[in-house]
Design an enzyme around this catalytic site. Structure first.
Site, PDB file in Angstrom:
ATOM      1  N   THR A  72       0.532   3.626  -7.499  1.00  0.00           N
ATOM      2  CA  THR A  72       0.335   2.420  -6.678  1.00  0.00           C
ATOM      3  C   THR A  72       1.538   1.504  -6.942  1.00  0.00           C
ATOM      4  OG1 THR A  72      -1.127   1.501  -8.400  1.00  0.00           O
ATOM      5  CG2 THR A  72      -2.168   2.568  -6.500  1.00  0.00           C
ATOM      6  N   LYS A  83      -0.982   7.487 -13.944  1.00  0.00           N
ATOM      7  CA  LYS A  83      -0.528   6.335 -13.178  1.00  0.00           C
ATOM      8  C   LYS A  83      -1.158   5.093 -13.779  1.00  0.00           C
ATOM      9  CE  LYS A  83      -2.248   4.110 -10.334  1.00  0.00           C
ATOM     10  NZ  LYS A  83      -2.975   2.774 -10.308  1.00  0.00           N
ATOM     11  N   THR A  97      -7.502   5.299 -19.312  1.00  0.00           N
ATOM     12  CA  THR A  97      -6.691   4.327 -18.591  1.00  0.00           C
ATOM     13  C   THR A  97      -6.430   4.782 -17.177  1.00  0.00           C
ATOM     14  OG1 THR A  97      -4.652   3.089 -18.534  1.00  0.00           O
ATOM     15  CG2 THR A  97      -4.518   5.309 -19.366  1.00  0.00           C
ATOM     16  N   ASN A 108       1.432  -9.292  -8.248  1.00  0.00           N
ATOM     17  CA  ASN A 108      -0.003  -9.412  -7.978  1.00  0.00           C
ATOM     18  C   ASN A 108      -0.337 -10.474  -6.933  1.00  0.00           C
ATOM     19  OD1 ASN A 108      -1.607  -7.486  -9.783  1.00  0.00           O
ATOM     20  ND2 ASN A 108      -0.027  -8.283 -11.133  1.00  0.00           N
TER      21      ASN A 108
END
Length: 409
Positions: free
Chosen positions: A162, A188, A199, A404
């Site tokens: 991502t 990832k 994770t 973000n």
């Protein structure tokens, strides 16, 4: 959309050459689930006789694919298996549509590959709360099947990214009873990293022959030493999944949870965990935090994570400021046992503070010079017992905010 053309300054020089795992094939395609002009769906096909183990997020809002994997992972079977993963959409917080989408994908994979549906494991990663356009995935299954190859694991690693700025892989080769055994893993993850299981998304493959109970026990133990001890931003994902597949194709049997295979698997998992931290969103520093002298190992981990997750500590690291007072603050707020007048703190080998006060020999210029390094060690002795723990984190920079703030655009 996040810019992944910028590569983390902490990234490895290149993707490693991973050993070919007999009994495992991989493929990845551009399906346009969210991203354009990049691989975003990967398929792994595993030979009959493969055993699988898994660990998953403990989030109470975990995604539909996670729930589906959890329901299937404990089932024993001699059939083959497959893993299907999409990037760009997490298929989380999508109500009954989430389960319907997961079932549509896994049943379609089962049909295309001729496998039982309870041997199809799916994962989704990306934006939360948007319906998964699963037809874009199922429409690519024939192409994925045609592309399957035992040498395409790097493509698979590409297809699960991502906001990752680099693809993550690690491998190992050992001998067991004179037979070569190989391990290869991909991962990832770069944000929403504070695992409570493993994770993000991690897939590890080996050609060793390992019974499922042994495989699961080993994986669970090593997860607590690796993936559960990393943090980028203290946020736990809804989608964290770690699957470990043992095809058995080498004929070399691993019958217990100790020995050379366990050690090699540990190193692969630790390497992948460190790579996730090194790709932390906006990261410029890789930080190892070691706490010793705590009342218990659990207290040591609590202290270490309090330091690692502190925005004040992380921004000081980003600013190359040797502000040891922020470490004292984090220890004091952690909730684990501590005594101010017994603490000692080191930056690398530089003794900064001890006995509740800055060390007389400490020179601020030395501390400031040390903080300019990319890889840092913060060592804390609590002075109460023998408990110890090590966690890994990164700094907090403006880059994290930029990534973000624009994540859904």
């Amino acid at each position: 959309m996040a810019d992944i053309t910028h590569v983390s300054p902490l990234a490895p020089a290149e993707f490693p050459t991973l050993p070919v795992i007999d009994g495992a094939e991989f493929a990845a395609v551009e399906a346009g689930v969210k991203y354009q002009n990049r691989k975003d769906v990967m398929l792994a096909r595993l030979a009959p006789g493969t055993t699988l183990a898994g660990v998953f997020t403990k989030s109470s809002t975990r995604a539909a694919p996670v729930l589906d994997c959890q329901a299937k992972i404990g089932l024993d079977s001699s059939d083959g298996a497959a893993i299907i993963v999409n990037a760009g959409n997490a298929n989380a917080f999508t109500g009954k549509n989430g389960a319907e989408a997961t079932n549509a994908v896994t049943s379609a994979v089962a049909s295309v590959l001729g496998l039982p549906e309870n041997r199809i494991f799916s994962s989704s990663t990306g934006v939360i709360g948007e319906p998964l356009p699963y037809d874009r995935i199922t429409g690519k299954l024939d192409e994925l099947k045609q592309r399957l190859s035992d040498t395409s694991i790097q493509d698979a690693a590409e297809g699960i990214r991502t906001t990752d700025t680099f693809v993550k892989g690690s491998g190992a080769e050992i001998e067991i009873d004179g037979k070569p055994v190989k391990i290869a893993g991909i991962a990832k993850g770069s944000g929403m990293i504070a695992p409570d299981m493993a994770t993000m998304l991690v897939y590890i493959f080996t050609d060793a022959k390992i019974a499922r109970p042994v495989l699961q026990s080993m994986l669970s133990e090593l997860t607590d030493l690796t993936f559960n001890n990393i943090t980028v931003d203290s946020d736990t994902s809804t989608s964290d999944t770690l699957l470990l597949a043992a095809t058995g194709a080498s004929g070399a049997e691993v019958a217990d949870t100790t020995g050379p295979f366990r050690d090699a698997l540990h190193q692969v998992m630790l390497d992948l965990a460190h790579q996730v931290v090194r790709d932390g969103e906006g990261a410029t520093k890789f930080v190892e935090i070691s706490v010793s002298g705590a009342a218990t190992d659990a207290d040591a981990r609590t202290h270490a994570l309090a330091i690692a997750n502190s925005p004040l500590v992380k921004t000081a690291v980003a600013g190359e400021d040797p502000n040891w007072g922020r470490i004292v603050m984090a220890i004091g707020k952690s909730g684990a046992a501590a005594d101010r007048d017994l603490l000692s703190i080191k930056f690398g080998d530089i003794l900064v503070a001890e006995n509740g006060w800055v060390c007389e020999s400490y020179n601020e210029d030395d501390g400031a010079s040390y903080m300019k390094q990319q890889d840092l060690n913060i060592n804390v002795d609590i002075g109460l017992g023998t408990g110890q723990s090590t966690v890994w984190t990164c700094d907090l920079t403006h880059g994290y905010i930029t990534i973000n703030a624009d994540y859904r655009s």
